[in-house]
Design a protein around this motif. Structure first.
Motif, PDB file in Angstrom:
ATOM      1  N   PHE A   1       5.648  -1.015   0.039  1.00  0.00           N
ATOM      2  CA  PHE A   1       5.463  -0.750  -1.397  1.00  0.00           C
ATOM      3  C   PHE A   1       3.993  -0.490  -1.703  1.00  0.00           C
ATOM      4  O   PHE A   1       3.656   0.427  -2.458  1.00  0.00           O
ATOM      5  CB  PHE A   1       5.994  -1.924  -2.230  1.00  0.00           C
ATOM      6  N   HIS A   2       3.106  -1.266  -1.108  1.00  0.00           N
ATOM      7  CA  HIS A   2       1.666  -1.069  -1.316  1.00  0.00           C
ATOM      8  C   HIS A   2       1.257   0.320  -0.836  1.00  0.00           C
ATOM      9  O   HIS A   2       0.503   1.031  -1.519  1.00  0.00           O
ATOM     10  CB  HIS A   2       0.891  -2.149  -0.566  1.00  0.00           C
TER      11      HIS A   2
ATOM     12  N   ALA B 159       3.195   2.951  -0.628  1.00  0.00           N
ATOM     13  CA  ALA B 159       3.782   3.926  -1.555  1.00  0.00           C
ATOM     14  C   ALA B 159       2.930   4.040  -2.818  1.00  0.00           C
ATOM     15  O   ALA B 159       2.732   5.145  -3.341  1.00  0.00           O
ATOM     16  CB  ALA B 159       5.210   3.524  -1.903  1.00  0.00           C
ATOM     17  N   LEU B 160       2.414   2.923  -3.314  1.00  0.00           N
ATOM     18  CA  LEU B 160       1.528   2.956  -4.483  1.00  0.00           C
ATOM     19  C   LEU B 160       0.261   3.737  -4.174  1.00  0.00           C
ATOM     20  O   LEU B 160      -0.193   4.544  -4.996  1.00  0.00           O
ATOM     21  CB  LEU B 160       1.169   1.537  -4.927  1.00  0.00           C
TER      22      LEU B 160
ATOM     23  N   TYR C 210       5.871   3.981   5.548  1.00  0.00           N
ATOM     24  CA  TYR C 210       6.058   3.020   6.630  1.00  0.00           C
ATOM     25  C   TYR C 210       5.027   3.267   7.715  1.00  0.00           C
ATOM     26  O   TYR C 210       5.304   3.829   8.768  1.00  0.00           O
ATOM     27  CB  TYR C 210       7.477   3.084   7.198  1.00  0.00           C
TER      28      TYR C 210
ATOM     29  N   TYR D 108       2.106  -0.982 -13.095  1.00  0.00           N
ATOM     30  CA  TYR D 108       2.559   0.115 -12.239  1.00  0.00           C
ATOM     31  C   TYR D 108       3.075   1.265 -13.093  1.00  0.00           C
ATOM     32  O   TYR D 108       3.881   1.076 -13.993  1.00  0.00           O
ATOM     33  CB  TYR D 108       3.654  -0.378 -11.300  1.00  0.00           C
TER      34      TYR D 108
ATOM     35  N   PRO E 233       5.284   4.452 -12.790  1.00  0.00           N
ATOM     36  CA  PRO E 233       6.203   5.106 -11.864  1.00  0.00           C
ATOM     37  C   PRO E 233       6.232   6.625 -11.983  1.00  0.00           C
ATOM     38  O   PRO E 233       6.821   7.290 -11.137  1.00  0.00           O
ATOM     39  CB  PRO E 233       7.560   4.512 -12.244  1.00  0.00           C
TER      40      PRO E 233
END
Length: 70
Positions: free
Chosen positions: A3-4, A6-7, A34, A57, A59
């Motif tokens: 997730f980090h 992806a951010l 990944y 966040y 999106p």
């Protein structure tokens, strides 16, 4: 970690869009959140930042994901 990552990827894409780059969905299809080469699974990690509130966040990613005509 995924997730980090992806951010981070989303933030970089936003910066590129602000600079005038055109980002196609096909470009993003080659990027994976990944990534493991920077992760030390058994290392020591600092926890002093666990109490810090993260930024809100956002999106929204302004990329047109509609399929291209063939």
């Amino acid at each position: 970690m995924i997730f980090h990552n992806a951010l981070d990827i989303a933030e970089i894409v936003r910066q590129l869009l602000e600079e005038g780059w055109t980002i196609a969905p096909e470009d993003l299809a080659h990027i994976s959140p990944y990534l493991t080469e920077h992760i030390n699974r058994f290392g020591e990690y600092s926890t002093h930042e666990l109490g810090i509130q993260p930024e809100e966040y956002d999106p929204k990613l302004d990329v047109d994901f509609t399929p291209a005509a063939r």
